[in-house]
Every structure is written in C-alpha cells, then in structure tokens.
Design a protein around this motif. Structure first.
Motif, PDB file in Angstrom:
ATOM      1  N   ASP A  24       0.809  -1.221   0.000  1.00  0.00           N
ATOM      2  CA  ASP A  24       0.000   0.000   0.000  1.00  0.00           C
ATOM      3  C   ASP A  24       0.843   1.273   0.000  1.00  0.00           C
ATOM      4  O   ASP A  24       0.352   2.339  -0.385  1.00  0.00           O
ATOM      5  N   ARG A  48      -3.737  -2.400  -3.248  1.00  0.00           N
ATOM      6  CA  ARG A  48      -4.715  -2.953  -2.320  1.00  0.00           C
ATOM      7  C   ARG A  48      -4.826  -4.467  -2.505  1.00  0.00           C
ATOM      8  O   ARG A  48      -4.772  -4.983  -3.627  1.00  0.00           O
ATOM      9  N   GLU A  73      -7.976  -2.103   5.027  1.00  0.00           N
ATOM     10  CA  GLU A  73      -9.092  -2.859   4.446  1.00  0.00           C
ATOM     11  C   GLU A  73      -8.882  -4.370   4.561  1.00  0.00           C
ATOM     12  O   GLU A  73      -9.573  -5.046   5.312  1.00  0.00           O
TER      13      GLU A  73
END
Length: 460
Positions: A24, A48, A73
C-alpha cells in the motif's frame, strides 16, 4: 477406435511468470518493483489486497505473490487465506515488521512460502522470489501434464465419437477440476456411475475415497444410518459403531445413485448436512466436519418432481450446481460398433474366450435395435456373443423392434461401413475408394456428412 487428440504440452519458464506485488505504500511499491524488474523479473503491482485477489480469481498466471502484512481494508494474512481457496494457489511471500513475525511464522505453518522481515535486503527478497518461481513453474507444468493425460484418458473412459459424447467429455473435464456438486441425468443403464467416477478420478479430490450409495435400494428406515452412521446401541440392532457414507466420503466423492428415491425425511437431513458441512452420528453428540463433493444421479426429471412436491427444491439447488445429461444409446447409434467391440474385448478377457469379430449384418442389427437398457444391455449382448450364445432376437420368431425410419437406418449403416473401412486401411483414402468403388467427390461428401476425418484413422 479413432485416435484422440492430445493437449499440447509446453515447458514453462520460471522467469516467464510474473511476480505480483501487493504494497500500500507507493514509495516501497515503486522501489521494489524497479529492483525486481532490473533483476529480469516481470512485476505486476497492486496498492490494495482486494484488487490483487479479484485479479487472481480471473487470472491464474501468477508466479509468486509478495504481500505486505500491514495494509488497510484487507491485510496480507487475510489475502493469503483467501488465495489458498483458489484451485491453483501461487506461492505467497509475506513482508512483515518485527512485531508481526509470530503471525508470519504461523502463516508458513499453514502453507505460506516464506517471509522477509523489515528492513530487508532486496537481494534476499529476489532470491526468495526466484526459488518460489521455480516451484510454481514445476507445479504449473505438472498441472498442464495432468490435464493432457486427463483428456486422453477421458476418451478411453467415456467412449464415443457422437457429438453428445464429445460435449459430455468436455463438460466432465471442466467440472473435474472443481469441487462443485453435480447432478447426472440419464436413463437406466446409460453409464451414470461411469461418469461420476470420471469426475472423481480426474478431479482434485481423487486421492480421497469414492463412496457410492444406491438410494433406491435402501430401506427407508435404514437410509439415515447409511448416510450419517451410528454409535453402538443407538437403536435396536445397532450392535457396533458404523461409519456413514457421508463421513466415509469426506475429502473425496459421495455418489448418490437414484437420488429421486431418497425419502423426504432423509432429504431434509441431507440438506442440513451439506449446508452446515458437518454431521453427527446417530446416538452421538460429536460433530464431524465434512469436506466432500456430492455427485447425484437420477433417471427422473428432478425439477418436475420438485413441482409435484416429491423432491425438495432447496436440496435440488444444493446438489445441481452443475448438471450433466448422458445421451441414451439410441441417440448415438454411430458409437454402437465401437462400444460393442470394446465390450467384446472386456468379455473375452474376463471369460478367457477368444475374441470374435462381429459381422456387418450383426452390427447393422445392433444399430437398428432401440436399446431400452442402454449400455448395460449392449454389454450383455457382447458377453453373449463372446460366449457363443444366441442373441435375444436370434431366438425370437420376430426381428427386433425397429426404432427409426428406413432412411435413418441406412444412414447409420453407411456410417458404420465407412468408419470400418477407414479403420481397416488406416486412413488410406485410395484404398477406401478402391474397396467401396466410389468417386473421390462422393467419398468426401459422405465423410463430411458423417463427420469422419482421415486424420483420425492414421497410425502414428
């Protein structure tokens, strides 16, 4: 028998496989990508984890997946766990900070390839990636070879050149690589268990057991014990523990023949077991986890039974993730000579009798028969023929039932003669023309109409 085409096999170079990098932080991602590319490796970078996972689900050409653990996430450990659910998961290398080392070690114990700890030497990561790429190349080569062998063996397991059988083989090859439940539809004697065994033997669960249960042959009072098993003393007559078919088939395939005969009460419990992925033996409280594929076979239309209330709709949709239809023998008459000779070979070997060559008249009679018993009936006739016994219509005052019009029988006879002549002369067209006394153009038209190719009869 016509020769089957094989899937081309090509060597896979480790350096031709791309490295997938998930990081990331843009600076780290760019610097690692540049280092690996300068080292001669192809890199595909993602910011991601979910993007990488989505791409992996549609594109299996990944040599090695390198992922940071700490990401928003979806972190690297969750990505690794999701990747393991793919049919052919690539090796995964995790990049970890000092505090994440125990988690990385646990991931290796669960199948991760390796991990590197920050701050790391790029050469160490490159070396680790190259070893993983070599491993991945060998794994993909092995998979490619298995697919080629599976194609060749399927043509000997599911015999026939009729369009319906060619389509069936393609479907079986495709479904064998998955663990999806399958419903096989076909008339009695059409070969449903043969197809089920092919799905198992050429599939990812082939190392597990193939367990068969004929639902139509079971007493309704004992069906639950057969499916789920029982403990000693669970009911009157239960003198010892019994392992049920579901448990015995775990990590393999459970084949439920004549599924349409399963009582509604047992359907409810089977559905629950498949939904939950677990069972409990009768008379026990111990939960047993299941990991299996269910292949069900039916000679009835299950959807019609659902409409009548004779079969549970929810169970149907649980079982029929995919459906296969086996064409009855009367719809693949061009395959009858091939199948008859195959069964003759088997009967001659089993009964230690000399192999007999069927006459053209016998093959014509076989092609004209309606075959209500399908392959099972044809195998019976072949065994009688090898043993020198009278065939059913030879002892009958009337000829067998003619199931199709004269034009159709003539077409079937013509196809049989052409195929036999091509086989005898090993694809030598001039020899075929001389024997059948046909013009070249006429032979070409007939071969095209019956989907016969000279290449299929050549001997390598």
């Amino acid at each position: 028998m016509t020769q089957s085409s094989s899937t081309p096999f090509s060597r896979i170079s480790a350096t031709s496989l791309p490295v997938w990098l998930v990081e990331d932080e843009a600076d780290v991602r760019d610097s690692l990508s540049q280092w690996l590319e300068v080292s001669g490796l192809e890199v595909r970078a993602f910011s991601r984890a979910r993007e990488a996972l989505k791409a992996l689900q549609s594109d299996q050409q990944c040599g090695v997946l390198i992922s940071d653990i700490k990401m928003p996430e979806m972190d690297g450990l969750a990505l690794f766990a999701a990747v393991q659910e793919l049919n052919t998961p690539p090796p995964v290398i995790l990049i970890t900070g000092h505090g994440d080392v125990p988690m990385a070690v646990a991931a290796i114990q669960q199948g991760a390839w390796d991990f590197v700890q920050k701050p790391f030497d790029p050469e160490r990561l490159e070396e680790c990636a190259r070893r993983a790429l070599e491993h991945r190349a060998l794994a993909l080569e092995n998979l490619q070879l298995q697919q080629a062998l599976r194609q060749n063996h399927l043509s000997t397991r599911l015999l026939g050149d009729a369009s319906g059988m060619q389509a069936l083989r393609r479907q079986v090859e495709n479904l064998a690589a998955s663990r999806a439940n399958v419903v096989i539809n076909g008339e009695t004697g059409s070969g449903k268990e043969v197809v089920a065994r092919a799905l198992h033997d050429f599939g990812t669960g082939s190392q597990g057991a193939f367990v068969a249960l004929n639902c139509g042959a079971m007493n309704s009072e004992l069906i639950e014990s057969e499916l789920f098993g029982h403990e000693k003393g669970a009911f009157t007559g239960a003198g010892e523990r019994r392992i049920g078919r579901l448990e015995a088939a775990s990590h393999g395939t459970l084949f439920l023949d004549e599924i349409e005969s399963l009582p509604l009460s047992a359907q409810v419990k089977l559905l629950r077991a498949l939904q939950e992925g677990e069972i409990t033996r009768l008379g026990s409280n111990q939960v047993i986890r299941l990991h299996l594929r269910v292949v069900a076979a039916s000679k009835e239309n299950l959807l019609e039974m659902v409409a009548k209330g004779d079969f549970r709709e929810d169970l149907y949709y649980r079982l029929a993730i995919a459906e296969l239809a086996i064409p009855p023998l009367r719809e693949r008459r061009e395959d009858i000579p091939l199948l008859f000779r195959h069964f003759c070979h088997q009967a001659a070997e089993v009964h230690e009798r000399p192999l007999r060559e069927p006459t053209t008249e016998l093959l014509t009679a076989l092609s004209n028969h309606r075959w209500p018993g399908n392959l099972r009936e044809l195998r019976n006739i072949a065994t009688r023929f090898i043993l020198g016994l009278d065939l059913p219509w030879q002892s009958s005052p009337r000829p067998p039932h003619q199931a199709c019009a004269l034009s159709a029988r003539m077409e079937a006879f013509e196809a049989t003669v052409l195929k036999e002549t091509l086989q005898r002369h090993q694809g030598n067209i001039q020899a075929v023309l001389d024997e059948l006394d046909l013009p070249r153009r006429t032979l070409n038209q007939k071969m095209q109409r019956h989907q016969l190719r000279r290449e299929d009869f050549l001997v390598p």
